[in-house]
Scaffold this active site. Structure first.
Site, PDB file in Angstrom:
ATOM      1  N   ARG A   9      52.514  11.506  14.641  1.00  0.00           N
ATOM      2  CA  ARG A   9      52.860  12.916  14.872  1.00  0.00           C
ATOM      3  C   ARG A   9      54.330  13.210  14.564  1.00  0.00           C
ATOM      4  O   ARG A   9      54.744  14.355  14.551  1.00  0.00           O
ATOM      5  CB  ARG A   9      52.550  13.292  16.315  1.00  0.00           C
ATOM      6  CG  ARG A   9      51.045  13.203  16.612  1.00  0.00           C
ATOM      7  CD  ARG A   9      50.704  13.749  17.959  1.00  0.00           C
ATOM      8  NE  ARG A   9      50.986  15.169  17.976  1.00  0.00           N
ATOM      9  CZ  ARG A   9      51.137  15.888  19.074  1.00  0.00           C
ATOM     10  NH1 ARG A   9      51.044  15.316  20.249  1.00  0.00           N
ATOM     11  NH2 ARG A   9      51.396  17.174  19.007  1.00  0.00           N
ATOM     12  N   CYS A  10      55.114  12.169  14.292  1.00  0.00           N
ATOM     13  CA  CYS A  10      56.549  12.309  14.049  1.00  0.00           C
ATOM     14  C   CYS A  10      56.818  12.319  12.539  1.00  0.00           C
ATOM     15  O   CYS A  10      56.435  11.387  11.832  1.00  0.00           O
ATOM     16  CB  CYS A  10      57.290  11.147  14.716  1.00  0.00           C
ATOM     17  SG  CYS A  10      59.028  11.034  14.273  1.00  0.00           S
ATOM     18  N   SER A  11      57.498  13.353  12.048  1.00  0.00           N
ATOM     19  CA  SER A  11      57.761  13.452  10.610  1.00  0.00           C
ATOM     20  C   SER A  11      58.649  12.310  10.117  1.00  0.00           C
ATOM     21  O   SER A  11      58.440  11.790   9.020  1.00  0.00           O
ATOM     22  CB  SER A  11      58.385  14.801  10.265  1.00  0.00           C
ATOM     23  OG  SER A  11      59.654  14.945  10.881  1.00  0.00           O
ATOM     24  N   ARG A  14      56.441   9.296   9.750  1.00  0.00           N
ATOM     25  CA  ARG A  14      55.584   9.423   8.564  1.00  0.00           C
ATOM     26  C   ARG A  14      56.391   9.160   7.288  1.00  0.00           C
ATOM     27  O   ARG A  14      55.920   8.499   6.361  1.00  0.00           O
ATOM     28  CB  ARG A  14      54.917  10.796   8.514  1.00  0.00           C
ATOM     29  CG  ARG A  14      53.848  10.995   9.573  1.00  0.00           C
ATOM     30  CD  ARG A  14      53.027  12.256   9.328  1.00  0.00           C
ATOM     31  NE  ARG A  14      53.820  13.460   9.160  1.00  0.00           N
ATOM     32  CZ  ARG A  14      54.181  14.286  10.146  1.00  0.00           C
ATOM     33  NH1 ARG A  14      53.820  14.031  11.397  1.00  0.00           N
ATOM     34  NH2 ARG A  14      54.880  15.376   9.898  1.00  0.00           N
TER      35      ARG A  14
END
Length: 115
Positions: A9-11, A14
């Site tokens: 969920r963390c950019s 990712r």
């Protein structure tokens, strides 16, 4: 083998995973640490590879940080590690480990330095 402690969920996490997949030089072990948190011993080993005290791995903006009064400077590294194990949201992300070297992927250039 390269290991990444990842939160999908963390950019930033990712982005770090994408960077690792671009290098494609070694097998990649992806650990979603919110689902499978490290043990206290594993987290202590990660801190040793990062060469930082436990306090530097804490996400101070998380609600648990205030709730657990982790700003208390009298807390030992072991107490902070125990808090992160019990509340993995407190662990800064992403963490990439390559052999005996490790980096927090903020900024991404930290990861490139250990590849």
């Amino acid at each position: 083998m390269i290991t990444i402690y990842h939160n999908p969920r963390c950019s930033k996490s990712r982005d770090a995973l994408a960077l690792l997949r671009q290098h494609d030089t070694q097998p990649l072990n992806v650990i979603e640490y919110l689902k499978s948190p490290p043990t206290a011993d594993e987290l202590s080993a990660i801190l040793a590879k990062l060469k930082i005290p436990a306090r530097q791995l804490l996400r101070t903006t998380e609600a648990e940080y205030s709730k657990l009064q982790l700003e208390n400077q009298a807390l030992t590294d072991r107490q902070l590690v125990d808090a992160m194990v019990a509340h993995p949201k407190l662990i800064e992300r992403p963490i990439v480990i390559n052999g005996e070297r490790a980096a927090i992927g903020r900024p991404l250039s930290n990861i490139s330095a250990i590849l």
